[in-house]
Design a protein around this motif. Structure first.
Motif, PDB file in Angstrom:
ATOM      1  N   LEU A  11       0.868  -1.171   0.000  1.00 29.00           N
ATOM      2  CA  LEU A  11       0.000   0.000   0.000  1.00 29.00           C
ATOM      3  C   LEU A  11       0.906   1.221   0.000  1.00 29.00           C
ATOM      4  N   VAL A  12       0.748   2.071  -1.013  1.00 29.41           N
ATOM      5  CA  VAL A  12       1.593   3.249  -1.187  1.00 29.41           C
ATOM      6  C   VAL A  12       0.759   4.483  -0.869  1.00 29.41           C
ATOM      7  N   HIS A  13       1.244   5.274   0.084  1.00 27.25           N
ATOM      8  CA  HIS A  13       0.529   6.487   0.495  1.00 27.25           C
ATOM      9  C   HIS A  13       0.755   7.563  -0.566  1.00 27.25           C
ATOM     10  N   LEU A  14      -0.313   7.959  -1.243  1.00 24.87           N
ATOM     11  CA  LEU A  14      -0.195   8.913  -2.340  1.00 24.87           C
ATOM     12  C   LEU A  14      -0.048  10.342  -1.824  1.00 24.87           C
ATOM     13  N   ASP A  15       0.808  11.091  -2.488  1.00 26.96           N
ATOM     14  CA  ASP A  15       0.993  12.499  -2.146  1.00 26.96           C
ATOM     15  C   ASP A  15       0.440  13.366  -3.273  1.00 26.96           C
ATOM     16  N   ALA A  16       0.602  14.680  -3.145  1.00 31.23           N
ATOM     17  CA  ALA A  16       0.055  15.609  -4.138  1.00 31.23           C
ATOM     18  C   ALA A  16       0.625  15.345  -5.527  1.00 31.23           C
ATOM     19  N   LYS A  60      -3.745  19.599   0.790  1.00 31.34           N
ATOM     20  CA  LYS A  60      -3.209  20.875   1.269  1.00 31.34           C
ATOM     21  C   LYS A  60      -3.246  20.951   2.785  1.00 31.34           C
ATOM     22  N   ASP A  61      -4.124  20.142   3.426  1.00 30.14           N
ATOM     23  CA  ASP A  61      -4.236  20.129   4.882  1.00 30.14           C
ATOM     24  C   ASP A  61      -3.123  19.320   5.542  1.00 30.14           C
ATOM     25  N   GLY A  62      -2.328  18.633   4.764  1.00 32.42           N
ATOM     26  CA  GLY A  62      -1.229  17.854   5.319  1.00 32.42           C
ATOM     27  C   GLY A  62      -1.080  16.532   4.613  1.00 32.42           C
ATOM     28  N   PRO A  63       0.138  15.989   4.624  1.00 32.07           N
ATOM     29  CA  PRO A  63       0.411  14.753   3.885  1.00 32.07           C
ATOM     30  C   PRO A  63      -0.316  13.526   4.418  1.00 32.07           C
ATOM     31  N   ASP A  64      -0.794  13.536   5.659  1.00 35.60           N
ATOM     32  CA  ASP A  64      -1.464  12.371   6.216  1.00 35.60           C
ATOM     33  C   ASP A  64      -2.870  12.188   5.669  1.00 35.60           C
ATOM     34  N   SER A  65      -3.345  13.169   4.901  1.00 32.02           N
ATOM     35  CA  SER A  65      -4.708  13.098   4.378  1.00 32.02           C
ATOM     36  C   SER A  65      -4.819  12.281   3.096  1.00 32.02           C
ATOM     37  N   GLY A  66      -3.724  11.937   2.507  1.00 30.52           N
ATOM     38  CA  GLY A  66      -3.752  11.287   1.203  1.00 30.52           C
ATOM     39  C   GLY A  66      -4.239   9.859   1.244  1.00 30.52           C
ATOM     40  N   PRO A  67      -4.735   9.376   0.124  1.00 34.74           N
ATOM     41  CA  PRO A  67      -5.194   7.992   0.026  1.00 34.74           C
ATOM     42  C   PRO A  67      -4.020   7.039  -0.191  1.00 34.74           C
ATOM     43  N   TRP A  68      -4.325   5.755  -0.157  1.00 28.00           N
ATOM     44  CA  TRP A  68      -3.343   4.706  -0.385  1.00 28.00           C
ATOM     45  C   TRP A  68      -3.687   3.977  -1.674  1.00 28.00           C
ATOM     46  N   LEU A  69      -2.679   3.676  -2.456  1.00 29.18           N
ATOM     47  CA  LEU A  69      -2.827   2.878  -3.659  1.00 29.18           C
ATOM     48  C   LEU A  69      -2.467   1.447  -3.305  1.00 29.18           C
ATOM     49  N   GLU A  74       3.815  -8.740  -6.560  1.00 30.61           N
ATOM     50  CA  GLU A  74       4.415  -9.646  -7.537  1.00 30.61           C
ATOM     51  C   GLU A  74       4.587  -9.002  -8.919  1.00 30.61           C
ATOM     52  N   THR A  75       3.605  -8.182  -9.326  1.00 32.54           N
ATOM     53  CA  THR A  75       3.631  -7.623 -10.687  1.00 32.54           C
ATOM     54  C   THR A  75       3.701  -6.095 -10.731  1.00 32.54           C
ATOM     55  N   ALA A  76       3.586  -5.435  -9.575  1.00 30.96           N
ATOM     56  CA  ALA A  76       3.541  -3.969  -9.478  1.00 30.96           C
ATOM     57  C   ALA A  76       2.299  -3.378 -10.131  1.00 30.96           C
ATOM     58  N   GLU A  77       1.257  -4.199 -10.320  1.00 31.22           N
ATOM     59  CA  GLU A  77       0.016  -3.723 -10.919  1.00 31.22           C
ATOM     60  C   GLU A  77      -0.878  -3.124  -9.833  1.00 31.22           C
ATOM     61  N   PRO A  78      -1.428  -1.923 -10.063  1.00 26.64           N
ATOM     62  CA  PRO A  78      -2.369  -1.369  -9.086  1.00 26.64           C
ATOM     63  C   PRO A  78      -3.682  -2.139  -9.136  1.00 26.64           C
ATOM     64  N   VAL A  79      -4.231  -2.463  -7.950  1.00 30.02           N
ATOM     65  CA  VAL A  79      -5.469  -3.232  -7.898  1.00 30.02           C
ATOM     66  C   VAL A  79      -6.599  -2.478  -7.204  1.00 30.02           C
ATOM     67  N   GLY A  80      -6.290  -1.348  -6.574  1.00 35.38           N
ATOM     68  CA  GLY A  80      -7.332  -0.598  -5.895  1.00 35.38           C
ATOM     69  C   GLY A  80      -6.743   0.574  -5.146  1.00 35.38           C
ATOM     70  N   ALA A  81      -7.588   1.254  -4.396  1.00 39.18           N
ATOM     71  CA  ALA A  81      -7.158   2.409  -3.619  1.00 39.18           C
ATOM     72  C   ALA A  81      -8.110   2.577  -2.445  1.00 39.18           C
ATOM     73  N   GLY A  82      -7.670   3.308  -1.456  1.00 37.79           N
ATOM     74  CA  GLY A  82      -8.521   3.567  -0.304  1.00 37.79           C
ATOM     75  C   GLY A  82      -7.774   4.385   0.718  1.00 37.79           C
ATOM     76  N   TYR A  96     -12.630   2.388   0.604  1.00 37.27           N
ATOM     77  CA  TYR A  96     -11.737   1.643  -0.289  1.00 37.27           C
ATOM     78  C   TYR A  96     -12.483   1.260  -1.544  1.00 37.27           C
ATOM     79  N   SER A  97     -11.716   0.994  -2.589  1.00 34.92           N
ATOM     80  CA  SER A  97     -12.290   0.539  -3.850  1.00 34.92           C
ATOM     81  C   SER A  97     -11.273  -0.359  -4.529  1.00 34.92           C
ATOM     82  N   VAL A  98     -11.729  -1.491  -5.016  1.00 31.86           N
ATOM     83  CA  VAL A  98     -10.869  -2.401  -5.768  1.00 31.86           C
ATOM     84  C   VAL A  98     -11.395  -2.447  -7.193  1.00 31.86           C
ATOM     85  N   TRP A  99     -10.473  -2.317  -8.154  1.00 33.01           N
ATOM     86  CA  TRP A  99     -10.862  -2.318  -9.562  1.00 33.01           C
ATOM     87  C   TRP A  99     -11.668  -3.580  -9.854  1.00 33.01           C
ATOM     88  N   PRO A 100     -12.706  -3.481 -10.688  1.00 32.67           N
ATOM     89  CA  PRO A 100     -13.576  -4.641 -10.944  1.00 32.67           C
ATOM     90  C   PRO A 100     -12.823  -5.902 -11.371  1.00 32.67           C
TER      91      PRO A 100
END
Length: 169
Positions: A11-16, A60-69, A74-82, A96-100
């Motif tokens: 899970l990668v914490h997304l930034d701006a 803009k309110d701070g880096p802790d507000s960002g979502p996670w990818l 195994e493949t580095a393929e994104p499968v969802g976010a939340g 959270y949401s996982v790609w269909p």
């Protein structure tokens, strides 16, 4: 950039910068920033995609507000976010949401457990709350497996009638 690891996911914490690259549909920049190999054209679940500009403003309110990818290790393929966001009273809201094409593989359960553990480790957090559209059985099962219990119902203007679930510390 913060990262959480599960058995199969990172899970990668997304930034701006990552959100900006996603809005631009820049797969190369997303690979450099997150390590995720997005298919081109870069996509997202419709509800999450529509929220990207709003998420960018929240950052803009701070880096802790960002979502996670959610990225398949195994493949580095994104499968969802939340992610989780503070509600101001010791409660974090979980979404959270996982790609269909990646649903029904257990990725949502792994990601939700990791987000809950990370959220409850934050100072002052004593519960996590999730709202799930009534009838969305798969999402209800995911949060129940993570230890949430139903505490009521509510109405969400975007989703309609929702069940309210909480995970106490």
């Amino acid at each position: 950039m913060n990262r959480l690891r599960t058995e199969r996911l990172e899970l990668v914490h997304l930034d701006a910068a990552a959100i900006d690259a996603w809005i631009r549909r820049d797969a190369r920049a997303l690979l450099e920033i997150t390590g995720a190999r997005f298919p081109e054209p870069v996509d997202a679940p419709p509800l999450f995609d529509a929220d990207l500009p709003r998420i960018r403003e929240i950052l803009k309110d701070g880096p802790d507000s960002g979502p996670w990818l959610f990225v398949l290790r195994e493949t580095a393929e994104p499968v969802g976010a939340g992610g989780t966001s503070a509600m101001g009273d010791g409660t974090l809201f979980l979404g959270y949401s996982v790609w269909p094409r990646h649903q029904r593989r257990g990725y949502a359960s792994e990601a939700v457990r990791a987000l809950c553990a990370h959220g409850l480790a934050q100072p002052g957090v004593w519960r996590i709350r999730a709202t799930i559209p009534v009838g969305h059985v798969a999402s209800e099962r995911v949060v129940e497996r993570a230890g949430f219990r139903r505490v009521g119902k509510d109405f969400d203007p975007d989703a309609g009638e929702v069940g309210v679930f909480e995970l106490p510390r």
